[in-house]
Every structure is written in structure tokens, then in C-alpha cells.
Design a protein around this motif. Structure first.
Motif, PDB file in Angstrom:
ATOM      1  N   SER A  96      13.356  -3.147  38.088  1.00  0.00           N
ATOM      2  CA  SER A  96      13.772  -4.519  37.830  1.00  0.00           C
ATOM      3  C   SER A  96      12.553  -5.413  37.616  1.00  0.00           C
ATOM      4  O   SER A  96      11.737  -5.585  38.535  1.00  0.00           O
ATOM      5  CB  SER A  96      14.581  -5.012  39.029  1.00  0.00           C
ATOM      6  N   LEU A  97      12.454  -5.991  36.432  1.00  0.00           N
ATOM      7  CA  LEU A  97      11.335  -6.889  36.131  1.00  0.00           C
ATOM      8  C   LEU A  97      11.348  -8.075  37.101  1.00  0.00           C
ATOM      9  O   LEU A  97      10.313  -8.446  37.664  1.00  0.00           O
ATOM     10  CB  LEU A  97      11.430  -7.382  34.680  1.00  0.00           C
ATOM     11  N   PRO A 140       4.626   5.108  31.189  1.00  0.00           N
ATOM     12  CA  PRO A 140       5.133   4.622  29.895  1.00  0.00           C
ATOM     13  C   PRO A 140       6.608   4.920  29.626  1.00  0.00           C
ATOM     14  O   PRO A 140       7.146   4.480  28.607  1.00  0.00           O
ATOM     15  CB  PRO A 140       4.232   5.334  28.869  1.00  0.00           C
ATOM     16  N   GLU A 141       7.281   5.631  30.530  1.00  0.00           N
ATOM     17  CA  GLU A 141       8.732   5.802  30.383  1.00  0.00           C
ATOM     18  C   GLU A 141       9.487   4.543  30.837  1.00  0.00           C
ATOM     19  O   GLU A 141      10.701   4.468  30.686  1.00  0.00           O
ATOM     20  CB  GLU A 141       9.219   6.995  31.212  1.00  0.00           C
ATOM     21  N   CYS A 142       8.762   3.554  31.420  1.00  0.00           N
ATOM     22  CA  CYS A 142       9.416   2.304  31.837  1.00  0.00           C
ATOM     23  C   CYS A 142       9.748   1.454  30.608  1.00  0.00           C
ATOM     24  O   CYS A 142       9.112   1.576  29.558  1.00  0.00           O
ATOM     25  CB  CYS A 142       8.485   1.483  32.738  1.00  0.00           C
ATOM     26  N   GLU A 143      10.705   0.541  30.790  1.00  0.00           N
ATOM     27  CA  GLU A 143      11.084  -0.335  29.672  1.00  0.00           C
ATOM     28  C   GLU A 143       9.955  -1.317  29.337  1.00  0.00           C
ATOM     29  O   GLU A 143       9.124  -1.639  30.194  1.00  0.00           O
ATOM     30  CB  GLU A 143      12.362  -1.102  30.039  1.00  0.00           C
ATOM     31  N   LYS A 144       9.997  -1.816  28.078  1.00  0.00           N
ATOM     32  CA  LYS A 144       8.911  -2.660  27.564  1.00  0.00           C
ATOM     33  C   LYS A 144       8.538  -3.855  28.465  1.00  0.00           C
ATOM     34  O   LYS A 144       7.348  -4.092  28.708  1.00  0.00           O
ATOM     35  CB  LYS A 144       9.287  -3.148  26.158  1.00  0.00           C
ATOM     36  N   PRO A 145       9.520  -4.635  28.983  1.00  0.00           N
ATOM     37  CA  PRO A 145       9.129  -5.797  29.814  1.00  0.00           C
ATOM     38  C   PRO A 145       8.283  -5.390  31.023  1.00  0.00           C
ATOM     39  O   PRO A 145       7.398  -6.145  31.434  1.00  0.00           O
ATOM     40  CB  PRO A 145      10.483  -6.373  30.265  1.00  0.00           C
ATOM     41  N   PRO A 153      10.635  -2.034  42.865  1.00  0.00           N
ATOM     42  CA  PRO A 153      12.064  -1.974  43.217  1.00  0.00           C
ATOM     43  C   PRO A 153      12.971  -1.766  42.001  1.00  0.00           C
ATOM     44  O   PRO A 153      12.708  -2.293  40.925  1.00  0.00           O
ATOM     45  CB  PRO A 153      12.315  -3.343  43.846  1.00  0.00           C
ATOM     46  N   PRO A 154      14.043  -0.989  42.193  1.00  0.00           N
ATOM     47  CA  PRO A 154      15.015  -0.825  41.114  1.00  0.00           C
ATOM     48  C   PRO A 154      15.968  -2.010  41.014  1.00  0.00           C
ATOM     49  O   PRO A 154      16.008  -2.846  41.919  1.00  0.00           O
ATOM     50  CB  PRO A 154      15.768   0.446  41.528  1.00  0.00           C
ATOM     51  N   LYS A 155      16.739  -2.061  39.907  1.00  0.00           N
ATOM     52  CA  LYS A 155      17.657  -3.199  39.694  1.00  0.00           C
ATOM     53  C   LYS A 155      18.681  -3.275  40.823  1.00  0.00           C
ATOM     54  O   LYS A 155      18.991  -4.329  41.320  1.00  0.00           O
ATOM     55  CB  LYS A 155      18.367  -3.028  38.342  1.00  0.00           C
ATOM     56  N   ASP A 156      19.185  -2.107  41.226  1.00  0.00           N
ATOM     57  CA  ASP A 156      20.163  -2.067  42.309  1.00  0.00           C
ATOM     58  C   ASP A 156      19.413  -1.752  43.610  1.00  0.00           C
ATOM     59  O   ASP A 156      18.906  -0.643  43.787  1.00  0.00           O
ATOM     60  CB  ASP A 156      21.203  -0.974  41.978  1.00  0.00           C
ATOM     61  N   SER A 157      19.363  -2.748  44.499  1.00  0.00           N
ATOM     62  CA  SER A 157      18.529  -2.586  45.698  1.00  0.00           C
ATOM     63  C   SER A 157      19.081  -1.541  46.666  1.00  0.00           C
ATOM     64  O   SER A 157      18.413  -1.134  47.594  1.00  0.00           O
ATOM     65  CB  SER A 157      18.375  -3.931  46.404  1.00  0.00           C
TER      66      SER A 157
END
Ligand code: 13P
Ligand code: SF4
Length: 332
Positions: free
Chosen positions: A197-198, A217-222, A273-277
């Protein structure tokens, strides 16, 4: 694969209960010695599995190690495509994967028939595939790459070469952005690296302004845009050793933090942290299927084994050898 996995489980080869009185680490050491076996572990493995391995590394280093190993048996503490790559490179060795369910969501996002149809639309393109693919996909590939050498492999081709890159769209887009290439990219992704989560990373950065953000680099661009360093698992590890920062926010699978802490006593590592905590999804559930108990049973019974059709193996080996040759030439 001509093994009946359910049968192996039924016979207790995978999860067989182990006598509590034995010291599992000592027994693994003895079995490795008596069977001339080597245990290779990926950085995303649990710490206790990494600690009993003969070699811990990223996917490039592990495939280089498998290709050069003199052992009779390779036990692969990692996921299926990694053990398969070891078998492709070392066909005369017995390659064992302690749990055959250890797959990879990224490899599964690129199925053979779909990829063949996709490839047929771009017949004049060279196909570069990330090592996170099945052996069958590698038979449709010209050059394999890993996150350690992807940029250099792409740059080794002439500027005007038309390229298909698969299966990770985030890695593909990242390479396009730094090389100025216009590779055609397959729409695949890893369920772990897509989950960061950005917003929550930026909150953490606010609370820890001195921390450096490091990302695979497998993470999303933001996430890549806000990162202080982007690299493969081994590159991230190296950065934590060489950089003067004392605190890092780590946007990749959490297993790597075990090595980061070992190599940097005193430095602080915060898992991004991921989007879903509530999901704990910066753990790769496939990687975490491997346990020391399964490693022990796997060595003892020499099951489950990776078995490949020889015709497919020969075809899949060609693009991996090309990768290893290019990497060696470039000193990677
Ligand atoms: P590395 O190439 O950095 O080892 O990464 C492999 C992988 O599976 C990343 O999710
Ligand atoms: Fe595959 Fe993602 Fe797990 Fe790496 S972290 S092995 S890409 S599912």
C-alpha cells in the motif's frame, strides 16, 4: 510430472510426523552428508530453513549454483519453477522440492496456450521471459532473465530489436522506463508484490523520515517511484549493507529481512505494509509452505522429485543457458 503427489502425502512422505527426540537440524546435516546432497534456499524462505541451507540466494544465484553443483541430490527450498530450473540445468541429478504445492502466482498468470496465442501475434519479436515461468513457457522463450539481470539482458539486444517481455508487467514496465525500450508486455503480476500500500508506506515514512524505502521491481509503479533503491532480492540486501541508513522500509517478501538483520546487526528493517492490514500478504504463502520438517522428510525419502519430459527439458534449457552466458560475460 509423473509423481502422484496425493499418494506421496498419503504415504506420509511430506508431512510425516517426526520423533520429537531427534534433533532435526543434526539429522538434516547427516542426511546431506551421507547422500551427497546440497540444500539450496531462496531468500524468501523462513529463517530456520535459510539457516540450515548450504547456499541462500536470489533466483539467479540459485540457478548458477544448481548448474555448477557436484552434489548427487539438490533439495530446493523455494518454489516449483526454481526447482524445475535446477532440474533443467542439472538433468542427471535428483532434484527434490519439499512440497510440490509451492507454486508461484506470477508463473501461474502465464499459461502455455494463452502465451502461445499472444506470441503468435508478434512473430518478429524476441521473447524474454522472467525465470518465474513454467518449463513449458520457457520452451516458447528466446532468453530467460531474473530480476538481477533483466535490465542487462534487455540492453544486450540491439536498440531496435522488437521484444516481448513476460510475465511480470511491473518488472517489464520498469525496464521500459529505464531503458527507453517499448517492449510488448504480458499482463501478469505477483500477488505479494502487488499488495503493498503506497498510502501506508508513506505514513510509515512520515513516522520514520530517516528510513530508506527499498523495493523489488515486481512492485507497482507508485511504490517504485517513492523507492530510494529498486533491485532484486540480492541487490536490496547489498544496498542495506552498503548504505549508511540505519532504517529501511522493505517492499518485498518479508523472508529477506532475516538475511538483512544477520548482515546488519543494529539496523532496523520495517516490512512495507500491504493494502489489507489483516492479511499478512507480504509473506509468499507458496514459499512459506517449505518447513524444516518437510526438508527432513524430503531428504529421508527422496520425495517429491521433479521429473521432466526430456524433449521439453532440452528446449527449456536453451534460453536459460543464453541467460547464464550473457550474465557470465557481464560478470553478474
Ligand atoms: P529474485 O529474482 O529477486 O530472487 O526474486 C524472485 C521472486 O520470486 C520474486 O518474487
Ligand atoms: Fe512467485 Fe510472488 Fe512468491 Fe515470488 S513472491 S515466488 S513471484 S508468488
Amino acid at each position: 510430472m509423473n509423481v502422484n503427489y496425493e499418494e506421496l502425502k498419503e504415504k506420509g512422505y511430506i508431512d510425516k510426523e517426526i520423533d520429537n527426540s531427534i534433533n532435526i537440524v543434526d539429522e538434516i546435516k547427516k542426511l546431506k552428508k551421507s547422500k551427497n546432497a546440497i540444500l539450496l534456499a531462496h531468500y524468501y524462505q523462513e529463517g530456520d530453513v535459510q539457516d540450515i541451507a548450504d547456499f541462500v540466494g536470489d533466483s539467479l544465484a540459485l540457478s548458477q549454483k544448481a548448474a555448477k553443483s557436484k552434489a548427487d541430490i539438490i533439495v530446493f527450498a523455494g518454489v516449483h519453477f526454481m526447482a524445475e530450473t535446477a532440474k533443467i540445468l542439472a538433468p542427471n541429478k535428483k532434484v527434490l522440492l519439499p512440497d510440490l504445492n509451492a507454486g508461484c502466482s506470477l508463473a501461474e498468470s502465464c499459461l502455455y496456450e494463452d502465451f502461445e496465442t499472444f506470441k503468435n501475434k508478434y512473430r518478429d519479436h524476441t521473447v524474454i521471459c522472467y525465470v518465474n515461468t513454467t518449463a513449458r513457457i520457457k520452451t516458447l522463450t528466446d532468453i530467460v532473465c531474473t530480476s538481477s539481470n533483466a535490465v542487462q539482458i534487455v540492453e544486450s539486444l540491439p536498440k531496435n530489436e522488437k521484444i516481448i517481455f513476460a510475465p511480470d508487467k511491473n518488472l517489464g514496465n520498469y525496464i521500459n522506463s529505464i531503458t527507453g525500450r517499448k517492449m510488448v508486455i504480458w499482463d501478469g503480476a505477483c500477488h505479494v508484490h502487488e499488495e503493498f500500500s503506497l498510502e501506508r508506506i508513506l505514513e510509515l515514512k512520515k513516522e520514520n523520515p530517516e528510513a530508506k524505502i527499498i523495493a523489488h521491481p515486481e512492485c507497482e509503479k507508485p511504490i517504485l517511484i517513492v523507492a530510494d533503491h529498486i533491485g532484486s532480492t540480492s541487490s536490496l540486501l547489498k544496498f542495506t549493507v552498503e548504505d549508511r541508513a540505519e532504517k529501511f522500509i522493505v517492499a518485498t517478501e518479508s523472508g529477506i529481512i532475516h538475511q538483512m538483520k544477520k548482515k546488519n546487526p543494529g539496523k532496523i528493517f520495517i516490512p512495507a505494509p500491504p493494502k489489507d492490514s489483516t492479511c499478512g500478504c507480504n509473506d509468499c504463502n507458496f514459499m512459506k509452505l517449505i518447513t524444516t520438517k518437510k526438508v527432513y522428510n524430503c531428504l529421508k525419502y527422496e520425495q517429491p522429485e521433479i521429473v521432466l519430459n526430456e524433449e521439453m527439458r532440452i528446449k527449456a534449457e536453451i534460453p536459460i543457458i543464453r541467460m547464464l552466458e550473457i550474465s557470465e560475460k557481464l560478470g553478474l
